[in-house]
Design a protein around this motif. Structure first.
Motif, PDB file in Angstrom:
ATOM      1  N   GLN A   1       0.022   8.957  -2.044  1.00  0.00           N
ATOM      2  CA  GLN A   1      -0.806   8.372  -0.989  1.00  0.00           C
ATOM      3  C   GLN A   1      -1.473   9.477  -0.188  1.00  0.00           C
ATOM      4  O   GLN A   1      -0.856  10.487   0.121  1.00  0.00           O
ATOM      5  CB  GLN A   1       0.064   7.504  -0.082  1.00  0.00           C
ATOM      6  N   GLN A   2      -2.741   9.263   0.151  1.00  0.00           N
ATOM      7  CA  GLN A   2      -3.506  10.263   0.904  1.00  0.00           C
ATOM      8  C   GLN A   2      -4.166   9.597   2.105  1.00  0.00           C
ATOM      9  O   GLN A   2      -4.783   8.530   1.982  1.00  0.00           O
ATOM     10  CB  GLN A   2      -4.558  10.919   0.011  1.00  0.00           C
ATOM     11  N   ASP A   3      -4.048  10.254   3.278  1.00  0.00           N
ATOM     12  CA  ASP A   3      -4.639   9.748   4.515  1.00  0.00           C
ATOM     13  C   ASP A   3      -6.057  10.279   4.636  1.00  0.00           C
ATOM     14  O   ASP A   3      -6.290  11.491   4.652  1.00  0.00           O
ATOM     15  CB  ASP A   3      -3.789  10.187   5.704  1.00  0.00           C
ATOM     16  N   ASN A   4      -7.011   9.358   4.707  1.00  0.00           N
ATOM     17  CA  ASN A   4      -8.418   9.742   4.822  1.00  0.00           C
ATOM     18  C   ASN A   4      -8.965   9.495   6.229  1.00  0.00           C
ATOM     19  O   ASN A   4     -10.144   9.243   6.412  1.00  0.00           O
ATOM     20  CB  ASN A   4      -9.258   8.962   3.808  1.00  0.00           C
ATOM     21  N   GLY A   5      -8.124   9.599   7.215  1.00  0.00           N
ATOM     22  CA  GLY A   5      -8.555   9.334   8.583  1.00  0.00           C
ATOM     23  C   GLY A   5      -8.044   7.985   9.007  1.00  0.00           C
ATOM     24  O   GLY A   5      -6.869   7.824   9.355  1.00  0.00           O
ATOM     25  N   LYS A   6      -8.891   6.984   8.948  1.00  0.00           N
ATOM     26  CA  LYS A   6      -8.472   5.634   9.297  1.00  0.00           C
ATOM     27  C   LYS A   6      -8.153   4.787   8.073  1.00  0.00           C
ATOM     28  O   LYS A   6      -7.688   3.651   8.197  1.00  0.00           O
ATOM     29  CB  LYS A   6      -9.550   4.951  10.129  1.00  0.00           C
ATOM     30  N   THR A   7      -8.424   5.278   6.877  1.00  0.00           N
ATOM     31  CA  THR A   7      -8.112   4.555   5.644  1.00  0.00           C
ATOM     32  C   THR A   7      -7.212   5.422   4.769  1.00  0.00           C
ATOM     33  O   THR A   7      -7.003   6.608   5.039  1.00  0.00           O
ATOM     34  CB  THR A   7      -9.392   4.189   4.874  1.00  0.00           C
ATOM     35  N   PHE A   8      -6.708   4.803   3.686  1.00  0.00           N
ATOM     36  CA  PHE A   8      -5.795   5.491   2.791  1.00  0.00           C
ATOM     37  C   PHE A   8      -6.249   5.292   1.350  1.00  0.00           C
ATOM     38  O   PHE A   8      -6.812   4.251   0.994  1.00  0.00           O
ATOM     39  CB  PHE A   8      -4.366   4.950   2.946  1.00  0.00           C
ATOM     40  N   SER A   9      -5.986   6.298   0.523  1.00  0.00           N
ATOM     41  CA  SER A   9      -6.168   6.188  -0.927  1.00  0.00           C
ATOM     42  C   SER A   9      -4.793   6.281  -1.580  1.00  0.00           C
ATOM     43  O   SER A   9      -3.970   7.106  -1.203  1.00  0.00           O
ATOM     44  CB  SER A   9      -7.091   7.282  -1.458  1.00  0.00           C
ATOM     45  N   VAL A  10      -4.556   5.409  -2.568  1.00  0.00           N
ATOM     46  CA  VAL A  10      -3.251   5.304  -3.220  1.00  0.00           C
ATOM     47  C   VAL A  10      -3.464   5.377  -4.725  1.00  0.00           C
ATOM     48  O   VAL A  10      -4.458   4.860  -5.263  1.00  0.00           O
ATOM     49  CB  VAL A  10      -2.545   3.983  -2.845  1.00  0.00           C
ATOM     50  N   SER A  11      -2.519   6.027  -5.425  1.00  0.00           N
ATOM     51  CA  SER A  11      -2.574   6.108  -6.880  1.00  0.00           C
ATOM     52  C   SER A  11      -1.170   5.937  -7.446  1.00  0.00           C
ATOM     53  O   SER A  11      -0.174   6.254  -6.792  1.00  0.00           O
ATOM     54  CB  SER A  11      -3.172   7.435  -7.351  1.00  0.00           C
ATOM     55  N   SER A  12      -1.102   5.407  -8.667  1.00  0.00           N
ATOM     56  CA  SER A  12       0.163   5.230  -9.385  1.00  0.00           C
ATOM     57  C   SER A  12      -0.050   5.695 -10.821  1.00  0.00           C
ATOM     58  O   SER A  12      -0.963   5.206 -11.508  1.00  0.00           O
ATOM     59  CB  SER A  12       0.606   3.765  -9.358  1.00  0.00           C
TER      60      SER A  12
END
Length: 440
Positions: free
Chosen positions: A182-193
């Motif tokens: 999981q990566q924090d992009n400020g106010k949103t997040f990107s998730v990978s599996s």
């Protein structure tokens, strides 16, 4: 009687008036019927939606009402627009309720909105706006191509959501555990599996799916379907013709090829010779018209892709009408450690079976012939002769045994009579009386 303002009362208090006493005075004043107050309500909305921010007033007497955004910029001053942003609209202004509307909400609009009521002392409440960002349909990334006997690494990516989405891999109705990042992009997040699975030829085309869950979806899920693309070497099999091939017939051989990627070029050839002049190749099919025995030989079909090659061969034997061969097929399975398959098809002749001959109307059919000699009668006669001989032998043996028993009986009888003659002779009897003839 006019109500006493809080500021005036505090000035009338002695100088050493403590802070606690001042607060108590303000509370007592606010519980009076003329105390003014403001209340705000928190709001949660999805990105792109419309948010309604409400400020509830108590005992409003016409004082100034100001609404500010999270950056403390004034949006409305007593119902009058102060900030030039058409997304904000004043939809209601009453002595009890002030409501504004914000359209096309984005995450940048998130934060606390101030409802301020200016009296002798300023009252304000904060309405917190929360923005949900649902995930889009996730994408599947393949790090390297899947090759038979190896492993494939698949990554499911949800690039933007708020809060972070939950990802899950599913295959054949069962969850496949993956490594989640999981990566924090400020106010949103990107998730990978990411998952790693071994692959074989049979896995080509197998279905997997990546599912994304999020509170903004209301129990629904976003699904990305994916099919495995497994690369493997080709396999080749020649489909042999049925029946017996004779001179003048036509031959059609089809080369059945599988592989991923599927070989584009299929090569036909004849071992130790060139293809006949009448040979025609159309895709995977080899056709030869008007066969002759000179076309006999082994024909080879080959196919190749980037991951291997394979071949199959067929042995052609052309017979004339007199020959009646039987057909047999021999299949040589491929060695598991190689990527080449070779299958042989051959026909071997046998001697004609007595009593069978080709049908003149259908040269390919074999029918039973009827000879002029009555084989059934001859067989019956021979059986009768053998039976007669056996019976004669049995009778002869039986008679021989019976005759021998009779002979032994008479011999014993003769000995008895001979004894009587001797006794008579000794007794002086007349020899002439005792003269008898015995057959021994």
């Amino acid at each position: 009687m006019r109500p006493v303002r809080s500021s005036v009362l505090c000035r009338l208090l002695p100088a050493p008036c403590s802070l606690a006493l001042r607060s108590l005075v303000l509370v007592l004043l606010c519980i009076t019927p003329r105390c003014q107050a403001v209340q705000a309500e928190n709001v949660t909305v999805m990105e792109g939606g419309t948010a309604e921010i409400s400020c509830r007033l108590q005992n409003y007497d016409g004082s100034i009402v100001v609404i500010q955004n999270p950056r403390r910029q004034t949006l409305f001053f007593n119902g009058t627009r102060a900030l030039k942003d058409d997304r904000f609209q004043m939809v209601l202004f009453t002595p009890r309720l002030v409501r504004i509307e914000l359209t096309n909400v984005s995450v940048s609009d998130e934060g606390g909105y101030f409802c301020q009521l200016y009296t002798d002392s300023t009252h304000h409440q904060v309405a917190t706006l929360s923005v949900l960002v649902p995930p889009e349909t996730p994408t599947v990334e393949v790090k390297q191509e899947a090759v038979e006997g190896g492993e494939v690494e698949l990554t499911c990516v949800s690039p933007r959501s708020k809060p972070a989405a939950t990802l899950r891999w599913v295959r054949n109705g069962r969850e496949v555990p993956g490594v989640v990042s999981q990566q924090d992009n400020g106010k949103t997040f990107s998730v990978s599996s990411t998952i790693r699975i071994p692959v074989e030829r049979k896995d080509n085309g197998a279905a997997l799916s990546c599912e994304a869950f999020h509170p903004a979806l209301g129990g629904q899920k976003r699904i990305r379907h994916y099919r495995l693309d497994v690369y493997f070497a080709p396999t080749v099999r020649i489909v042999p013709p049925t029946g017996i091939l004779r001179e003048g017939d036509s031959l059609s051989l089809t080369c059945s090829v599988t592989g991923n990627p599927l070989p584009r070029n299929i090569q036909w050839s004849k071992i130790n010779d060139t293809l006949p002049e009448r040979a025609e190749i159309s895709g995977p099919t080899l056709q030869i018209s008007r066969l002759s025995q000179s076309y006999n030989g082994t024909y080879l079909c080959q196919a190749q892709n980037n991951y291997g090659r394979a071949a199959d061969h067929y042995t052609l034997l052309v017979y004339d009408i007199v020959s009646l061969p039987t057909t047999s097929t021999t299949v040589v399975p491929p060695t598991p450690s190689t990527t080449q398959q070779i299958t042989s098809h051959s026909t071997t002749p046998t001697l004609p079976t007595p009593g069978l001959a080709p049908d003149p109307e259908d040269p390919g059919a074999v029918v039973e012939t009827h000879s002029a000699v009555p084989y059934a009668v001859i067989g019956g006669v021979l059986a009768l002769l053998v039976f007669t001989v056996i019976c004669v032998l049995i009778v002869t043996i039986w008679c021989s045994v019976r005759q021998k028993g009779s002979y032994l009986t008479h011999e014993a009888s003769g000995l008895d009579e001979h004894g009587e003659v001797q006794e008579a002779f000794l007794n002086g009897n007349d020899a002439s009386q005792g003269k008898k003839e015995y057959l021994l």
